[in-house]
Scaffold this active site. Sequence first.
Site, mmCIF file in Angstrom:
data_model
loop_
_atom_site.group_PDB
_atom_site.id
_atom_site.type_symbol
_atom_site.label_atom_id
_atom_site.label_comp_id
_atom_site.label_asym_id
_atom_site.label_seq_id
_atom_site.Cartn_x
_atom_site.Cartn_y
_atom_site.Cartn_z
ATOM 1 N N LYS A 1 45.635 -9.279 -14.502
ATOM 2 C CA LYS A 1 46.551 -8.135 -14.485
ATOM 3 C C LYS A 1 48.008 -8.572 -14.632
ATOM 4 C CE LYS A 1 47.985 -4.344 -11.419
ATOM 5 N NZ LYS A 1 47.890 -3.778 -10.071
ATOM 6 N N GLN A 2 48.355 -9.645 -13.920
ATOM 7 C CA GLN A 2 49.761 -10.055 -13.840
ATOM 8 C C GLN A 2 49.823 -11.550 -13.556
ATOM 9 O OE1 GLN A 2 49.436 -7.595 -10.123
ATOM 10 N NE2 GLN A 2 51.344 -8.649 -9.673
ATOM 11 N N TRP B 1 55.137 -7.849 -1.234
ATOM 12 C CA TRP B 1 55.646 -9.181 -1.579
ATOM 13 C C TRP B 1 56.719 -9.072 -2.663
ATOM 14 C CZ3 TRP B 1 53.294 -12.658 -5.763
ATOM 15 C CH2 TRP B 1 52.748 -11.893 -6.813
ATOM 16 N N ASP B 2 56.798 -7.901 -3.308
ATOM 17 C CA ASP B 2 57.819 -7.659 -4.325
ATOM 18 C C ASP B 2 59.190 -8.094 -3.803
ATOM 19 O OD1 ASP B 2 55.507 -6.077 -4.658
ATOM 20 O OD2 ASP B 2 56.547 -4.632 -5.925
ATOM 21 N N GLU C 1 45.422 -8.664 -9.313
ATOM 22 C CA GLU C 1 44.623 -7.691 -8.553
ATOM 23 C C GLU C 1 43.384 -7.203 -9.302
ATOM 24 O OE1 GLU C 1 47.380 -4.686 -7.196
ATOM 25 O OE2 GLU C 1 47.950 -5.937 -5.488
HETATM 26 C C1 BGC Z 1 50.894 -5.040 -8.181
HETATM 27 C C2 BGC Z 1 51.287 -5.736 -6.908
HETATM 28 C C3 BGC Z 1 52.562 -5.112 -6.381
HETATM 29 C C4 BGC Z 1 52.402 -3.619 -6.220
HETATM 30 C C5 BGC Z 1 53.693 -2.936 -5.803
HETATM 31 C C6 BGC Z 1 50.759 -3.549 -7.913
HETATM 32 O O1 BGC Z 1 50.444 -2.894 -9.091
HETATM 33 O O2 BGC Z 1 49.681 -5.546 -8.675
HETATM 34 O O3 BGC Z 1 51.478 -7.106 -7.156
HETATM 35 O O4 BGC Z 1 52.916 -5.684 -5.181
HETATM 36 O O5 BGC Z 1 52.002 -3.061 -7.450
HETATM 37 O O6 BGC Z 1 54.681 -3.113 -6.755
#
Ligand code: BGC
Length: 774
Positions: free
Chosen positions: A606-607, A350-351, A493
């Site tokens: 986490k984010q 999804w990035d 996550e």
């Molecule tokens: C993040 C995800 C991301 C992935 C790739 C993971 O650490 O939590 O949101 O898509 O890294 O960048």
Amino acid sequence: MKPSIKINEESKWIIEETYFNQEWLGKYESIMCQGNGYMGIRGTTEEPYLGETRNTFVAGTFNKFDENEVTELPNIPDLIQMTIKVNDKALDLSKGEVSQYKRSLNLKTGEIIREFHYHLEDDSELAFRFSRFVSMDQKHVISQKVEITSVKGNNRIGIDSGINGQLTNSGSQHFSEGAKHLFEGKYIQMTSETSQSNISMVETTVHEISNAANLSSRIEMRRRQVFNKYWFEVAQGETAVFEKFSNIHTTRDKEHEGKSVEDIEKHGLEELVAVLASGYDTLLTNSAKAWDKEVWSVAPITITSKDHEDQVAINFAKYHLHVMTPAHDNRMNIGAKGLSGEGYKGHTFWDTEIFMLPYFTYTHPEIAKSLLEFRYLGLEGAHKKASGNNYEGAQFPWEAAWIEDGETTPVWGAADIVTGKATKIWSGFIEQHITSDVVYGVNQYVEATGDKEFLETKGYEIILDTAKFWSSRLEWSEEDSNYQITDVIGPDEYKEHVDNNAFTNYTAKWNIQKAIHIYEELKENNVEKFNELNTKLDLDRVYADWLDRVDKIFIPAPNEDGIIPQDDTYLSKKIIDLVPYKEDEQVGTLFHEYNLEQVNDMQVTKQADVLLLIYLFENLFSKEIKLDNWNYYEPKTMHDSSLSLSTHSALAADLGELDLSYQLFKEAIHIDMGPHMTSSDEGIHAASLGGIWQMIVFGYGGVRVLDGQLRIEPHLPENWDNLVFSIFWHGTELKVTVTKEAFEVEVISGEKEVTFDHKGEQYSVTDKQVIKLI
Ligand code: BGC
């Protein structure tokens, strides 16, 4: 030892390494990665070192090593390495005495230059100057040059250089031994084939040496290697020049479709003959011109800041965004580490839609379109994933590689520190918001560009087909009399197997609402298209379901304190003191003390998750709700993913918290460019680079599309006096100049009148419009 990344004070285009440290090879390999979207080559030194990761990737050439591994982007035979001997001893900066060391990457031209003096025990001294670039003009071509000056003494040099196929992806060898050729005694060619996807990589290289005395050479064809060995002498005061020109062509290249491997080999050789005739300097000039035309002259950004680094950051971000993006081929997309490392195996997440795509949508719409076409072509894989899970429609893979494959996320990850067992990676199964994220990208692209052709031929179908998935994914709760989405991972996550993640539920509902609107619109105004899609997707049937379900989807509403629950249980979890972990310069330090299961039971994020929802759908929430949630979630967010800081920075700017926003901006630009010397070992953080552009244009430029309407509401951080940026809106280029007092919007190209909102007022501009900032 103090980190050595340096931003050249005189130039906004140069990042430098000021001394050599073998511990930090990975950092420079990633941040100095070179490429052009067709290929990416890590910024390895020419001479090899223990601890290096020598990677060359060609976009979209995936291969599956064996049944126990997932498809990944293979590390193709290396062309960069040169083993150099000085008076029979290997050149080794970790052992020899080195002075005047400097390595720099020029972001404007893509050229790396590495210079140093090398002192030998016998008192002789040599000056080395290595230069190289991957051409932006001729996308298959790499040029290298080594200038060797004997400062003291007469020195004997040996160079071993060619094509090295002994490399792997951390042990997985993706190629069968290549066929090797030598033409005219100097052109070396090796053709290797991927073991499962059967892609042939044709690599050709040639050396040219000048001003070298007593030159001799010998070809060596070893196992998976073809090398030319050279010996020559450089007398005191003389400079010998060793050049190497190489190219890569593959059977996956669109331009070679239908050709035999022999024809491609012939083409590779012919191209290289012409390349050699042009020479390094001409090739570099042409490449720099292409960088300028394709990247730097398009929608330029100028920041007048007290801190020079801020401008370098956006140049750095744009450089890498173009190095990593396969703009030439819609069967390919951007990997989470671009083409700069083995991390995340070259897979697309999804990035792309949420973090990198906006840059392309607003500045290079044709590239954005190609990235979205990848998703359209990926509907086949998305159907596979949905039906494999007993759902309808299109469910996009969390990690994508081949368009037709669908889900490519590995199932097992690193061992758990508490149980010692491999951790299951759940995101491929239950991180489902990716499906509506893709739709978000499609919608933003269509709103910003007005590209009706894309909408008609691809966009409608993506939106309708994904809504079909969501509708079938919903679960009816007898108890609550509503539809829920249970057992998911949201953007955060650290929370696995949660019910009703706010981000997932809101965006799923929004996806279905979009589809309802499109269905009605097409039925009314575009019967032909409607009939086509109705037949293909069984729309009449699913539309009835959408109507029935859409208002019954459970949407986590703000509680009495204004907090939107991240999921059903988040707010009832334990709160711990996160300050020590947040203050640590490393990410993920919480895991030095807890495992994922334990972190699952804490209010730690986490984010950006709820705050990302607020940022992306800003007119769904009042200012109070935004602030309440900011105050609640920001202290609980670890920013352990590089996808997080930019969202928080831009949101803080929206909320008028400019100091905090700027502090987060600084942290975000340091993810790769900063002093954490091992954080980029696995590759550059692609999403965070897209995030740099978003912090500037969306955060400080205040650009947003709200219900199809452009809004511009700039606000500069204290350190900035001036910001100039451009965006394309429906084909018209708008240049926006922001100062602390006012901003000016100017139509640069395109003849259309553009209307935009600013603080509730609507403005229209055909030429220039100056608006005071109060
Ligand atoms: C993040 C995800 C991301 C992935 C790739 C993971 O650490 O939590 O949101 O898509 O890294 O960048």
